[in-house]
Scaffold this motif. Structure first.
Motif, mmCIF file in Angstrom:
data_model
loop_
_atom_site.group_PDB
_atom_site.id
_atom_site.type_symbol
_atom_site.label_atom_id
_atom_site.label_comp_id
_atom_site.label_asym_id
_atom_site.label_seq_id
_atom_site.Cartn_x
_atom_site.Cartn_y
_atom_site.Cartn_z
ATOM 1 N N THR A 62 0.927 -1.128 0.036
ATOM 2 C CA THR A 62 0.006 0.107 0.037
ATOM 3 C C THR A 62 0.956 1.310 -0.027
ATOM 4 N N ALA A 63 0.122 2.439 -0.120
ATOM 5 C CA ALA A 63 1.014 3.669 0.181
ATOM 6 C C ALA A 63 0.160 4.691 0.587
ATOM 7 N N SER A 64 0.728 5.516 1.391
ATOM 8 C CA SER A 64 0.058 6.795 1.874
ATOM 9 C C SER A 64 0.864 7.937 2.100
ATOM 10 N N THR A 65 0.431 8.922 2.459
ATOM 11 C CA THR A 65 1.148 10.299 2.271
ATOM 12 C C THR A 65 1.171 11.283 3.491
ATOM 13 N N TRP A 66 2.080 11.926 3.869
ATOM 14 C CA TRP A 66 2.035 13.121 4.780
ATOM 15 C C TRP A 66 2.015 14.421 3.907
#
Length: 269
Positions: free
Chosen positions: A197-201
């Motif tokens: 998966t991936a996520s951001t700030w």
């Protein structure tokens, strides 16, 4: 420099800890939280000042969380935080991720946040994480990917900052674009059940911009990273001052926006 040796590029200057102490389980390990059960035994590798470790401990009240880091002073700081938060289901130790001092099949969850980008042999690190994970357990890893960092407005000097940071990190034995490589490293380590998966700030409000731009301006001129950049011949002090100025100018722009992307893997053993 041996294969399993790398220098922690950032060091533990106040500007670095300003970032580390901001991290929580919610903003840095959300992809893992749905997997946690109250009884779990967790190993948090690269625990830093312990903010994520403490949050994890609160989520497993009948379980236990062990936080480890390679730096003695930062481990002491993490222990102090756990004591301050009245957590009696934690312990902390100094450890090397390449050779963990724990028996096989010890932990239900082995977690590492922003760690593999700084180690000399991430595949060996993942093998060790697998060794100490119980059958049916989970390995959880999240790392940023510097070359995918995105910001506005465009800034040629911040382009120079990114190129310089990636050069210094690699000279230290690390891989700053780790996020995109996590799945391939896990496969090389023999892991098969991998969820990617991936996520951001994102930093965009005035307070967020001031905080993010300020800590990078200070880190660029006053941290271990700055010293390594100059001593290694990668930049001059004057160049670093110019980069710090570009960070402050970016932070002061009402249109400014910055995104930090992260790759994530959950591996079932």
């Amino acid at each position: 420099m041996s294969k399993e040796t790398a220098v922690y590029t950032h060091g533990h200057h106040e500007s670095v800890l300003r970032s580390h102490t901001w991290r929580t389980a919610a903003n840095s390990a959300a992809y893992l939280l749905g997997e946690l059960k109250p009884h779990m035994q967790i190993l948090d590798i690269g625990c830093g000042p312990g903010t994520i470790t403490a949050d994890l401990a609160e989520l497993v009240p009948q379980g236990h969380v062990t936080g480890v880091d390679i730096a003695t002073g930062i481990v002491e700081q993490a222990q102090a935080l756990a004591t301050e938060r009245d957590l009696d289901n934690t312990d902390f130790a100094v450890a090397d991720i390449h050779a963990l001092d724990y028996p096989d099949d010890t932990f239900c969850v082995v977690h590492a946040h922003q760690v593999l980008q700084h180690v000399g042999d991430p595949v060996q690190a993942l093998r060790e994480m697998r060794r100490v994970t119980k059958p049916g357990g989970i390995i959880a890893v999240r790392d940023s990917d510097y070359d995918a960092f995105t910001w506005y407005p465009e800034s040629p000097v911040l382009d120079e900052w990114l190129a310089l940071y990636r050069k210094v990190a690699r000279a230290n034995g690390g891989e700053p674009d780790a996020g995109r490589r996590l799945r391939s490293w896990a496969r090389a380590a023999g892991l098969e059940d991998i969820r990617s998966t991936a996520s951001t700030w994102v930093f965009a409000t005035p307070d967020e911009r001031a905080w993010w731009g300020g800590l990078w301006a200070d880190r660029t001129t006053a941290s271990v990273y700055a010293q390594i950049a100059v001593d290694g011949g990668h930049a001059t002090a004057e160049q670093l001052e110019a980069i710090a100025g570009a960070w402050r100018a970016w932070a002061a722009d009402d249109d400014a926006w910055f995104m930090v992307p992260h790759g994530e893997i959950l591996c079932r053993v």
